[in-house]
Motif scaffolding. Structure first.
Motif, PDB file in Angstrom:
ATOM      1  N   SER A 159       0.814  -1.217   0.000  1.00  0.00           N
ATOM      2  CA  SER A 159       0.000   0.000   0.000  1.00  0.00           C
ATOM      3  C   SER A 159       0.848   1.267   0.000  1.00  0.00           C
ATOM      4  CB  SER A 159      -0.951  -0.001   1.199  1.00  0.00           C
ATOM      5  OG  SER A 159      -0.225  -0.062   2.418  1.00  0.00           O
ATOM      6  N   SER A 160       2.029   1.214   0.627  1.00  0.00           N
ATOM      7  CA  SER A 160       2.872   2.412   0.685  1.00  0.00           C
ATOM      8  C   SER A 160       3.366   2.810  -0.701  1.00  0.00           C
ATOM      9  CB  SER A 160       4.069   2.179   1.614  1.00  0.00           C
ATOM     10  OG  SER A 160       4.853   1.085   1.180  1.00  0.00           O
ATOM     11  N   PHE A 161       3.620   1.824  -1.573  1.00  0.00           N
ATOM     12  CA  PHE A 161       4.017   2.121  -2.946  1.00  0.00           C
ATOM     13  C   PHE A 161       2.805   2.506  -3.792  1.00  0.00           C
ATOM     14  CE2 PHE A 161       8.159  -0.610  -3.186  1.00  0.00           C
ATOM     15  CZ  PHE A 161       8.779   0.289  -2.334  1.00  0.00           C
ATOM     16  N   LEU A 162       1.728   1.752  -3.626  1.00  0.00           N
ATOM     17  CA  LEU A 162       0.546   1.997  -4.451  1.00  0.00           C
ATOM     18  C   LEU A 162      -0.001   3.403  -4.222  1.00  0.00           C
ATOM     19  CD1 LEU A 162      -1.106   0.420  -6.517  1.00  0.00           C
ATOM     20  CD2 LEU A 162      -2.660  -0.234  -4.673  1.00  0.00           C
ATOM     21  N   SER A 163       0.074   3.874  -2.991  1.00  0.00           N
ATOM     22  CA  SER A 163      -0.440   5.211  -2.699  1.00  0.00           C
ATOM     23  C   SER A 163       0.352   6.293  -3.425  1.00  0.00           C
ATOM     24  CB  SER A 163      -0.420   5.468  -1.193  1.00  0.00           C
ATOM     25  OG  SER A 163       0.907   5.474  -0.689  1.00  0.00           O
ATOM     26  N   VAL A 164       1.643   6.037  -3.686  1.00  0.00           N
ATOM     27  CA  VAL A 164       2.455   7.014  -4.415  1.00  0.00           C
ATOM     28  C   VAL A 164       1.951   7.148  -5.854  1.00  0.00           C
ATOM     29  CG1 VAL A 164       4.771   7.557  -5.254  1.00  0.00           C
ATOM     30  CG2 VAL A 164       4.469   6.619  -2.954  1.00  0.00           C
ATOM     31  N   PHE A 165       1.592   6.029  -6.462  1.00  0.00           N
ATOM     32  CA  PHE A 165       1.038   6.091  -7.818  1.00  0.00           C
ATOM     33  C   PHE A 165      -0.284   6.858  -7.826  1.00  0.00           C
ATOM     34  CE2 PHE A 165       4.058   2.692  -8.314  1.00  0.00           C
ATOM     35  CZ  PHE A 165       4.503   2.838  -9.621  1.00  0.00           C
ATOM     36  N   GLU A 166      -1.087   6.645  -6.818  1.00  0.00           N
ATOM     37  CA  GLU A 166      -2.355   7.367  -6.736  1.00  0.00           C
ATOM     38  C   GLU A 166      -2.107   8.865  -6.577  1.00  0.00           C
ATOM     39  OE1 GLU A 166      -4.111   5.315  -3.490  1.00  0.00           O
ATOM     40  OE2 GLU A 166      -4.756   3.593  -4.707  1.00  0.00           O
ATOM     41  N   GLU A 167      -1.117   9.217  -5.755  1.00  0.00           N
ATOM     42  CA  GLU A 167      -0.772  10.633  -5.587  1.00  0.00           C
ATOM     43  C   GLU A 167      -0.239  11.229  -6.885  1.00  0.00           C
ATOM     44  OE1 GLU A 167       1.763  11.487  -2.228  1.00  0.00           O
ATOM     45  OE2 GLU A 167       0.913   9.798  -1.118  1.00  0.00           O
ATOM     46  N   ALA A 168       0.414  10.399  -7.693  1.00  0.00           N
ATOM     47  CA  ALA A 168       0.961  10.865  -8.969  1.00  0.00           C
ATOM     48  C   ALA A 168      -0.111  10.966 -10.051  1.00  0.00           C
ATOM     49  CB  ALA A 168       2.074   9.932  -9.431  1.00  0.00           C
ATOM     50  N   GLY A 169      -1.342  10.574  -9.726  1.00  0.00           N
ATOM     51  CA  GLY A 169      -2.440  10.698 -10.674  1.00  0.00           C
ATOM     52  C   GLY A 169      -2.647   9.498 -11.571  1.00  0.00           C
ATOM     53  N   TYR A 170      -2.099   8.346 -11.199  1.00  0.00           N
ATOM     54  CA  TYR A 170      -2.225   7.146 -12.017  1.00  0.00           C
ATOM     55  C   TYR A 170      -3.527   6.415 -11.698  1.00  0.00           C
ATOM     56  CZ  TYR A 170       2.644   7.261 -13.652  1.00  0.00           C
ATOM     57  OH  TYR A 170       3.830   7.601 -14.254  1.00  0.00           O
ATOM     58  N   ASP A 171      -4.254   6.024 -12.747  1.00  0.00           N
ATOM     59  CA  ASP A 171      -5.400   5.146 -12.559  1.00  0.00           C
ATOM     60  C   ASP A 171      -4.943   3.709 -12.802  1.00  0.00           C
ATOM     61  OD1 ASP A 171      -5.091   4.951 -15.311  1.00  0.00           O
ATOM     62  OD2 ASP A 171      -6.984   5.962 -15.793  1.00  0.00           O
ATOM     63  N   ALA A 172      -5.873   2.759 -12.813  1.00  0.00           N
ATOM     64  CA  ALA A 172      -5.505   1.348 -12.946  1.00  0.00           C
ATOM     65  C   ALA A 172      -4.774   1.073 -14.255  1.00  0.00           C
ATOM     66  CB  ALA A 172      -6.755   0.476 -12.843  1.00  0.00           C
ATOM     67  N   GLU A 173      -5.233   1.674 -15.343  1.00  0.00           N
ATOM     68  CA  GLU A 173      -4.568   1.472 -16.631  1.00  0.00           C
ATOM     69  C   GLU A 173      -3.174   2.087 -16.621  1.00  0.00           C
ATOM     70  OE1 GLU A 173      -5.247   2.441 -21.406  1.00  0.00           O
ATOM     71  OE2 GLU A 173      -6.884   2.717 -19.970  1.00  0.00           O
ATOM     72  N   GLY A 174      -3.033   3.226 -15.969  1.00  0.00           N
ATOM     73  CA  GLY A 174      -1.732   3.865 -15.882  1.00  0.00           C
ATOM     74  C   GLY A 174      -0.731   3.021 -15.122  1.00  0.00           C
ATOM     75  N   ILE A 175      -1.178   2.387 -14.038  1.00  0.00           N
ATOM     76  CA  ILE A 175      -0.295   1.500 -13.279  1.00  0.00           C
ATOM     77  C   ILE A 175       0.077   0.281 -14.114  1.00  0.00           C
ATOM     78  CG2 ILE A 175      -0.167  -0.020 -11.264  1.00  0.00           C
ATOM     79  CD1 ILE A 175      -1.920   2.042  -9.785  1.00  0.00           C
ATOM     80  N   ARG A 176      -0.891  -0.273 -14.810  1.00  0.00           N
ATOM     81  CA  ARG A 176      -0.619  -1.437 -15.662  1.00  0.00           C
ATOM     82  C   ARG A 176       0.469  -1.135 -16.682  1.00  0.00           C
ATOM     83  NH1 ARG A 176      -5.119  -2.625 -19.881  1.00  0.00           N
ATOM     84  NH2 ARG A 176      -3.928  -0.965 -20.918  1.00  0.00           N
ATOM     85  N   ASP A 177       0.435   0.045 -17.274  1.00  0.00           N
ATOM     86  CA  ASP A 177       1.348   0.385 -18.361  1.00  0.00           C
ATOM     87  C   ASP A 177       2.589   1.145 -17.903  1.00  0.00           C
ATOM     88  OD1 ASP A 177      -0.401  -0.815 -20.136  1.00  0.00           O
ATOM     89  OD2 ASP A 177      -1.447   1.052 -20.607  1.00  0.00           O
ATOM     90  N   SER A 178       2.765   1.323 -16.610  1.00  0.00           N
ATOM     91  CA  SER A 178       3.876   2.111 -16.084  1.00  0.00           C
ATOM     92  C   SER A 178       5.182   1.317 -16.059  1.00  0.00           C
ATOM     93  CB  SER A 178       3.540   2.570 -14.663  1.00  0.00           C
ATOM     94  OG  SER A 178       4.697   2.993 -13.974  1.00  0.00           O
ATOM     95  N   PRO A 179       6.253   1.838 -16.664  1.00  0.00           N
ATOM     96  CA  PRO A 179       7.549   1.157 -16.585  1.00  0.00           C
ATOM     97  C   PRO A 179       8.073   1.002 -15.154  1.00  0.00           C
ATOM     98  CG  PRO A 179       7.548   2.658 -18.440  1.00  0.00           C
ATOM     99  CD  PRO A 179       6.288   2.938 -17.660  1.00  0.00           C
TER     100      PRO A 179
END
Length: 208
Positions: A159-179
């Motif tokens: 959750s500590s990592f996932l929350s950073v992606f959420e703060e960065a504005g990433y949705d589920a598709e963005g996380i899927r495609d994120s390098p």
């Protein structure tokens, strides 16, 4: 290095785009493990999991039909070759055995003559051919992305990592495609990764 929204965005912005990467698709049992292992490989830029190899239209995890769970990777051919990936694939399973259930079978999708030749080269190095192994060697007709909760499955447990992606504005598709999500997914699963672009490779690491 502490993971921050700025680092996530900057890393992904600097990653190779799809115009300069190649794509490969493999099945190696449950796709969570291969997603993490290959995401950690240097030269692999993006990963996604899904379903392929069957005839059912629009499969889902709970209505899979005759499809197989597969991993699809975008890779930089200047950093890692298709043959390198094939060698890793065949190290990670026994090509002489095959699960009875299509969902978890081992399959290499080699859709061109060049890739088929690469498969034969890798197998010949261990005294095998495409005809002598149980691993399926097939052409890819269509790849169906799996549900969001399967994408970067190990990362989603942190959750500590996932929350950073959420703060960065990433949705589920963005996380899927994120390098960087591909790398961190490998890291959370216990694989060595290299994500800090501000340090020499020998001194890069990830921390919470």
């Amino acid at each position: 290095m502490t993971l921050t929204p700025a680092l996530v965005r900057d890393y992904d912005a600097q990653a190779a785009d799809r115009a300069t990467t190649d794509t490969a698709t493999f099945g190696l049992g449950c796709f969570w493990g291969p997603d993490a292992r290959f995401g950690a490989v240097d030269g692999v830029v993006r990963t996604r999991v899904g379903y392929a190899g069957g005839t059912k239209l629009d499969p889902s995890y709970h209505s899979l039909g005759d499809h197989t769970e597969v991993l699809q990777v975008d890779f930089d051919p200047d950093a890692v070759t298709y043959r390198d990936l094939l060698e890793a694939v065949f190290r990670q399973h026994d090509p002489q055995t095959q699960p009875a259930k299509p969902q978890y079978q081992n399959v290499v999708f080699a859709s061109t003559d060049t890739r088929r030749a690469a498969v034969e080269t890798v197998l010949s190095a261990v005294g095998e051919t495409a005809e002598s192994v149980e691993t399926r060697i097939e052409q890819l007709s269509r790849f169906y992305p799996a549900e969001d909760y399967h994408q970067k499955y190990r990362l989603r447990s942190k959750s500590s990592f996932l929350s950073v992606f959420e703060e960065a504005g990433y949705d589920a598709e963005g996380i899927r495609d994120s390098p960087i999500a591909a790398k961190l997914n490998g890291y959370v699963a216990g694989h060595a990764v290299d994500v800090d672009t501000d340090r020499p490779a020998s001194d890069r690491h990830v921390s919470e």
